[in-house]
Design an enzyme around this catalytic site. Structure first.
Site, short mmCIF file in Angstrom:
data_model
loop_
_atom_site.label_atom_id
_atom_site.label_comp_id
_atom_site.label_asym_id
_atom_site.label_seq_id
_atom_site.Cartn_x
_atom_site.Cartn_y
_atom_site.Cartn_z
N ASP A 55 48.38 7.20 1.47
CA ASP A 55 49.81 7.50 1.59
C ASP A 55 50.49 7.22 0.26
OD1 ASP A 55 51.61 7.67 4.49
OD2 ASP A 55 52.68 7.43 2.59
N GLU A 181 52.62 10.38 21.86
CA GLU A 181 53.00 9.01 21.56
C GLU A 181 52.94 8.19 22.86
OE1 GLU A 181 56.53 8.56 19.22
OE2 GLU A 181 55.97 10.21 17.91
N PHE A 284 55.00 17.51 33.58
CA PHE A 284 56.05 18.06 32.72
C PHE A 284 57.09 18.85 33.51
CE2 PHE A 284 55.68 17.36 28.08
CZ PHE A 284 54.76 16.33 28.18
N GLY A 292 62.92 15.29 23.54
CA GLY A 292 63.28 14.93 22.17
C GLY A 292 62.02 14.57 21.42
N CYS A 295 58.44 16.10 17.65
CA CYS A 295 57.56 17.27 17.75
C CYS A 295 58.21 18.45 18.48
CB CYS A 295 56.27 16.87 18.43
SG CYS A 295 55.45 15.52 17.57
N LYS A 365 61.23 8.49 24.54
CA LYS A 365 60.49 8.31 25.79
C LYS A 365 60.04 6.86 25.86
CE LYS A 365 55.85 9.75 24.38
NZ LYS A 365 54.78 10.71 24.59
C1 UGA Z 1 54.22 16.11 22.27
C2 UGA Z 1 53.08 16.79 23.04
O1 UGA Z 1 53.12 16.38 24.41
C3 UGA Z 1 51.72 16.43 22.43
O2 UGA Z 1 50.69 17.11 23.10
C4 UGA Z 1 51.75 16.82 20.95
O3 UGA Z 1 50.53 16.49 20.31
C5 UGA Z 1 52.87 16.08 20.26
O4 UGA Z 1 54.13 16.44 20.89
C6 UGA Z 1 52.89 16.49 18.81
O5 UGA Z 1 53.23 17.64 18.51
O6 UGA Z 1 52.44 15.71 17.96
P1 UGA Z 1 55.24 13.63 22.29
O7 UGA Z 1 56.27 14.14 21.34
O8 UGA Z 1 54.56 12.33 22.01
O9 UGA Z 1 54.05 14.71 22.46
O10 UGA Z 1 55.97 13.47 23.68
P2 UGA Z 1 55.90 14.13 25.14
O11 UGA Z 1 55.22 13.23 26.06
O12 UGA Z 1 55.45 15.55 25.06
O13 UGA Z 1 57.45 14.12 25.51
C7 UGA Z 1 58.39 14.85 24.73
C8 UGA Z 1 59.77 14.74 25.32
O14 UGA Z 1 59.85 15.46 26.54
C9 UGA Z 1 60.22 13.31 25.64
O15 UGA Z 1 61.55 13.16 25.22
C10 UGA Z 1 60.09 13.22 27.15
O16 UGA Z 1 60.98 12.30 27.71
C11 UGA Z 1 60.45 14.65 27.54
N1 UGA Z 1 59.90 15.06 28.87
C12 UGA Z 1 58.57 15.10 29.08
C13 UGA Z 1 60.78 15.44 29.87
O17 UGA Z 1 62.01 15.43 29.69
N2 UGA Z 1 60.27 15.85 31.08
C14 UGA Z 1 58.95 15.89 31.32
O18 UGA Z 1 58.55 16.28 32.43
C15 UGA Z 1 58.07 15.50 30.30
#
Ligand code: UGA
Length: 478
Positions: A55, A181, A284, A292, A295, A365
């Site tokens: 890094d 995450e 989901f 949020g 990603c 989250k």
């Molecule tokens: C997301 C993807 O799920 C991963 O597969 C991907 O690798 C990652 O982005 C990335 O691009 O690196 P992440 O950002 O860690 O992962 O979080 P998620 O678990 O996908 O949640 C994203 C957002 O959606 C959170 O704010 C969560 O609260 C919200 N969410 C999730 C909802 O509002 N409703 C749901 O049913 C699920």
């Protein structure tokens, strides 16, 4: 150019390749030690590889070398300490060292949204390649993991061609990651699939050796890891298409929440009712303040920008709609607050002047300290702008939140946070909030009003404890 390799059988048949360094297993570097790179570096050391994390941020590198993980990710601290001690894992700012060490260099730098539009900023990708390539004195494989616009792998290949010594014959491959995450260690050690975007048998052989630890672990646990062997553009698209699908699924259920609000239905029950259909699935489909993080929001925007460039902008117009639905959910909390507090609308929206509002949750989250593009913090800003006195509490994200939104008050505990509140908003579904006792909290607040921005509380229990409850896409209960 398409890849000639198309099946998992190809992978079985591929001859083992000797790492150019002469080491028995390829030595791996991870360029960029943010969420992605740090987690991968630590987990691949755990799988038995010799690993170097790289890094430009010297403070971060010092921290990692001292055994401190710069992010909150369950299980990562122990693995870092263990593998530093075992001598398999080190971190450096020195690209010359990385080039001399590595056989496979994984590109893990960030690709944030550009400040001047929707597109992804590839500046970090470019500078990592330009920093590494001139030092590559022998053959090596550079593997893209960062989330990028389709076409980037070809461009990286050209950059490498321009900056690496011709004699080294460096190759490029693309292997996107899908870690979430909060589950990052598990997702890296036990991925549900891996994607190999390659142009040559040698690249495929090196990628296979670099993932043998993952396949061996799966074999000991009697699992399969499906491998998709493909070309560059398909590999790049696999990542953005997956995130676009997930974002759309969340926005779909949030759109249903809007319809539920207008018709008196309950979106949580609706999600269950449709989710039992295996073609739809129940994951989901949690309606709330929306998605949020670092990603999904920026990926769906960058994807639209790239589609425009490719002349197929119309095909992804629905992603713009998904984004708008997502933004509207944040504003919905402010509307609910005004409704519950019986406040009027001024020319700039609801006037919440002087009201004491407690927000529980700041991270995007639970089980994370990440507040990047957090819906909770976005609502905090809106509440504060509407004149409310906002107090925030989050189990892990307070330091990051206070840096982003310094203008509100931060409390050290849930109990401190809710004291005297006229309205409580739960905006991240931490267990601490889900399991909170509404009767005990009710003794501390000055008004029993709650907005459940993640539909994670039991409305019946809260109403029984005397709270006026509002969920997202659910009928109101008293
Ligand atoms: C997301 C993807 O799920 C991963 O597969 C991907 O690798 C990652 O982005 C990335 O691009 O690196 P992440 O950002 O860690 O992962 O979080 P998620 O678990 O996908 O949640 C994203 C957002 O959606 C959170 O704010 C969560 O609260 C919200 N969410 C999730 C909802 O509002 N409703 C749901 O049913 C699920």
């Amino acid at each position: 150019m398409t890849s000639p390799y198309s099946s998992n059988q190809t992978l079985q048949a591929i001859a083992a390749v000797t790492p150019p360094s002469g080491a028995p297993r390829p030595r791996l570097t991870f360029l960029g030690t943010g969420y992605l790179g740090a987690t991968y570096a630590i987990c691949f050391a755990e799988l038995g590889y010799e690993v170097l994390g790289v890094d430009v941020d010297a403070a971060k590198i010092d921290k990692l070398n001292a055994g401190a993980v710069p992010i909150h990710e369950p299980g990562l601290d122990e693995l870092l300490t263990k593998n530093l001690t075992a001598g398999r894992l080190r971190f450096t700012t020195d690209y010359a060292h990385a080039a001399a060490f590595g056989d496979v260099h994984f590109l893990c730098v960030g690709t944030p949204q550009r400040p001047d539009g929707l597109a992804a900023d590839l500046g970090y990708v470019e500078s990592a390649i330009i920093s590494l390539a001139p030092y590559l004195g022998r053959k090596a494989l550079i593997v893209g993991k960062s989330t990028v616009p389709v076409g980037t792998a070809e461009w990286v290949e050209q950059l490498v061609g321009k900056h690496a010594p011709v004699t080294s014959e460096v190759e490029v491959a693309w292997s996107p990651e899908f870690l979430q995450e909060g589950f990052a260690v598990e997702d890296v050690l036990r991925p549900n699939r891996v994607i190999f975007g390659v142009k040559s048998e040698w690249a495929l052989g090196m990628l296979h050796s670099a993932h043998k630890g993952v396949f061996d672990l799966a074999a000991t646990e009697d699992r399969d890891v499906p491998v998709v062997i493909t070309d560059f553009p398909t590999a790049e698209l696999a990542k953005v298409a997956a995130n676009a699908f997930l974002a759309t699924k969340i926005s779909f259920i949030n759109a249903m929440a809007e319809v539920c609000e207008a018709s008196g239905a309950d979106v949580t029950q609706l999600a269950r009712a449709i989710g039992y259909d295996p073609r739809i699935g129940n994951k989901f489909l949690r309606a709330g303040v929306g998605f949020g993080g670092a990603c999904l929001p920026k990926d769906i925007r960058a994807f639209q920008a790239r589609a425009q460039e490719l002349g197929v902008g119309e095909a992804l117009r629905f992603l713009h709609e998904a984004d708008l639905i997502n933004q509207r959910r944040r504003q919905r909390v402010i509307q609910l607050a005004a409704e519950l507090l019986d406040r009027r609308y001024g020319p700039n929206g609801p006037d919440l002047g002087g009201v004491a509002v407690t927000v529980l949750g700041a991270t995007f989250k639970p089980n994370s300290d990440d507040v990047r593009d957090s819906p909770a913090l976005s609502v905090v800003r809106k509440l504060s702008r509407a004149g409310a006195h906002v107090t925030v509490y989050d189990p892990e994200g307070m330091a990051n939140a206070a840096r982003e939104v310094p203008e509100v008050t931060y409390a050290l505990s849930l109990v401190d946070a809710v004291r005297g509140a006229e309205l409580v908003c739960v905006l991240t579904e931490w267990d601490e909030f889900r399991n909170a006792d509404p009767t005990a909290i009710g003794e501390l607040v000055s008004g029993r009003r709650v907005i459940d921005g993640r539909n994670c509380l039991d409305p019946v229990i809260w109403a029984r404890a005397g709270w006026e409850y509002r969920g997202m896409g659910r009928p109101s209960s008293r």
